[in-house]
Every structure is written in structure tokens, then in C-alpha cells.
Design an enzyme around this catalytic site. Structure first.
Site, PDB file in Angstrom:
ATOM      1  N   GLY A 137       0.840  -1.191   0.000  1.00  0.00           N
ATOM      2  CA  GLY A 137       0.000   0.000   0.000  1.00  0.00           C
ATOM      3  C   GLY A 137       0.875   1.240   0.000  1.00  0.00           C
ATOM      4  N   GLN A 174       2.480  10.022   1.389  1.00  0.00           N
ATOM      5  CA  GLN A 174       3.810   9.407   1.409  1.00  0.00           C
ATOM      6  C   GLN A 174       4.656   9.778   0.191  1.00  0.00           C
ATOM      7  OE1 GLN A 174       2.177   5.260   2.248  1.00  0.00           O
ATOM      8  NE2 GLN A 174       4.097   5.231   3.395  1.00  0.00           N
ATOM      9  N   CYS A 227       6.026  -0.102   7.073  1.00  0.00           N
ATOM     10  CA  CYS A 227       5.534   1.088   6.371  1.00  0.00           C
ATOM     11  C   CYS A 227       6.702   1.643   5.564  1.00  0.00           C
ATOM     12  CB  CYS A 227       5.056   2.112   7.387  1.00  0.00           C
ATOM     13  SG  CYS A 227       4.482   3.652   6.628  1.00  0.00           S
ATOM     14  N   LEU A 228       6.444   1.985   4.306  1.00  0.00           N
ATOM     15  CA  LEU A 228       7.538   2.487   3.465  1.00  0.00           C
ATOM     16  C   LEU A 228       8.124   3.788   4.015  1.00  0.00           C
ATOM     17  CD1 LEU A 228       6.225   1.723  -0.150  1.00  0.00           C
ATOM     18  CD2 LEU A 228       7.782   0.379   1.261  1.00  0.00           C
ATOM     19  N   HIS A 284      -4.479   0.871   7.646  1.00  0.00           N
ATOM     20  CA  HIS A 284      -3.144   1.477   7.701  1.00  0.00           C
ATOM     21  C   HIS A 284      -3.059   2.678   6.745  1.00  0.00           C
ATOM     22  CE1 HIS A 284       1.462   1.090   7.764  1.00  0.00           C
ATOM     23  NE2 HIS A 284       1.218   1.969   6.819  1.00  0.00           N
ATOM     24  N   GLU A 285      -3.487   2.466   5.501  1.00  0.00           N
ATOM     25  CA  GLU A 285      -3.406   3.543   4.500  1.00  0.00           C
ATOM     26  C   GLU A 285      -4.368   4.678   4.838  1.00  0.00           C
ATOM     27  OE1 GLU A 285      -0.902   3.443   2.683  1.00  0.00           O
ATOM     28  OE2 GLU A 285      -0.456   1.339   3.042  1.00  0.00           O
ATOM     29  N   HIS A 338      -2.923   7.152   7.171  1.00  0.00           N
ATOM     30  CA  HIS A 338      -2.002   8.119   6.552  1.00  0.00           C
ATOM     31  C   HIS A 338      -2.730   9.391   6.117  1.00  0.00           C
ATOM     32  CE1 HIS A 338       1.940   6.320   6.327  1.00  0.00           C
ATOM     33  NE2 HIS A 338       1.464   5.174   5.870  1.00  0.00           N
TER      34      HIS A 338
HETATM   35 ZN    ZN Z   1       2.414   3.360   5.867  1.00  0.00          ZN
END
Ligand code: ZN
Length: 164
Positions: free
Chosen positions: A44, A49, A87-88, A129-130, A133
């Protein structure tokens, strides 16, 4: 490809704005985000991000890429599950996070059409999770303070790299 913003970058803490234009620009941005997500082996990637403070994200939990625009969580089960997440925006950090096992969601696709879905297990987790963000909420906000303290050094290193 986009450069992925890491912890310490202020854009990750902003509340993102709704998408109002379903145009070619949005389509191209989404394609580029999907490319970026695959490049980093993510499941994701949310617009903040990549420095875009708008309410959309892309995800692929094994059935191909999906673009999720202006999402809402209509219902979240009181039954929860704990699982490890990365998480990236937090390279090399993995933490156990408790989330609702099931969610009922509504969002718009790239053509602006409304989609309603019930997700369970892993897809529900990725969606939550997304979604976080888009509200400036990050994985470290969902762990215990003691655990966060243990990660302090790593977090400081990541925040330092965000400023470079
Ligand atoms: Zn993330």
C-alpha cells in the site's frame, strides 16, 4: 517513480484534503504511485507518502492494484487482531499493531464511482493502515509508549534522513 517521504517529513502529519477532480492528472499520479509501491515491494502507498496531501491511496493485497479515493470507514468491528506491520515511510521498522478485524468501507474509484466493500483480515488491515495516513496518523502512534521508546534511536535516524 516517486521519492517516498519518510518519518520526520511534515507532509506525513497533515490531514489530507478530499479529491475533487477525477481527471488525467489523478490517473497518471495513481499509475506512478502503483509503480512506486511495486518498486519498494509495498502492499500500500498513500498520497501523503509521496508528498501529495490528498485523500487517496493505492493498495495491492494480491488481486492486482486498487486505487482508493476519498475513503470512509463506515463500520469497524469491535473484534480486533494483532499483526506485524511495516511502512515504506519507516524503513526497517516492523511493529505489532492491533486493528479491527473487519471494516465496511466506501470510496471512489479512479472514475469517481462509489464503491462499497466489506473487508476482513489482511485487506482490512492494509486499508486501515493507509486510511490512517490520510489523517496524519502513523504506525508509531498505534504502539505502546514503551515500545516507541525502544525504537527511539531508529526513529531519530529516519527523521535525520528525512531532512537530508
Ligand atoms: Zn504506511
Amino acid at each position: 517513480m516517486y521519492r517516498v517521504r519518510v518519518f520526520g517529513d511534515p507532509v506525513l502529519r497533515k490531514r489530507a484534503k478530499p479529491v475533487t477532480k477525477f481527471d488525467e492528472v489523478l490517473k497518471r499520479t495513481i499509475e506512478r504511485m502503483i509503480e512506486t509501491m511495486y518498486h519498494y515491494d509495498g502492499v500500500g502507498l498513500a498520497a501523503p507518502q509521496v508528498g501529495i496531501s490528498q485523500r487517496f491511496f493505492v493498495m495491492d493485497v494480491g488481486n492486482g492494484p486498487v486505487a482508493v479515493i476519498n475513503p470512509e470507514i463506515l463500520e469497524a468491528s469491535s473484534e480486533t487482531e494483532i499483526a506485524e506491520e511495516g511502512c515504506l515511510s519507516f524503513p526497517e521498522i516492523f511493529v505489532e499493531i492491533e486493528r479491527s478485524k473487519k471494516v465496511k468501507v466506501r470510496y471512489q474509484n479512479v472514475r469517481g464511482e462509489f464503491v462499497e466493500e466489506e473487508l476482513e483480515g489482511y485487506p482490512a488491515r492494509v486499508f486501515q493502515h493507509e486510511f490512517d495516513h490520510l489523517n496524519g496518523v502513523l504506525i508509531i502512534d498505534r504502539i505502546k509508549p514503551a515500545k516507541r521508546l525502544l525504537l527511539r534511536k531508529k526513529l531519530m535516524d529516519i527523521a535525520k534522513s528525512a531532512r537530508e
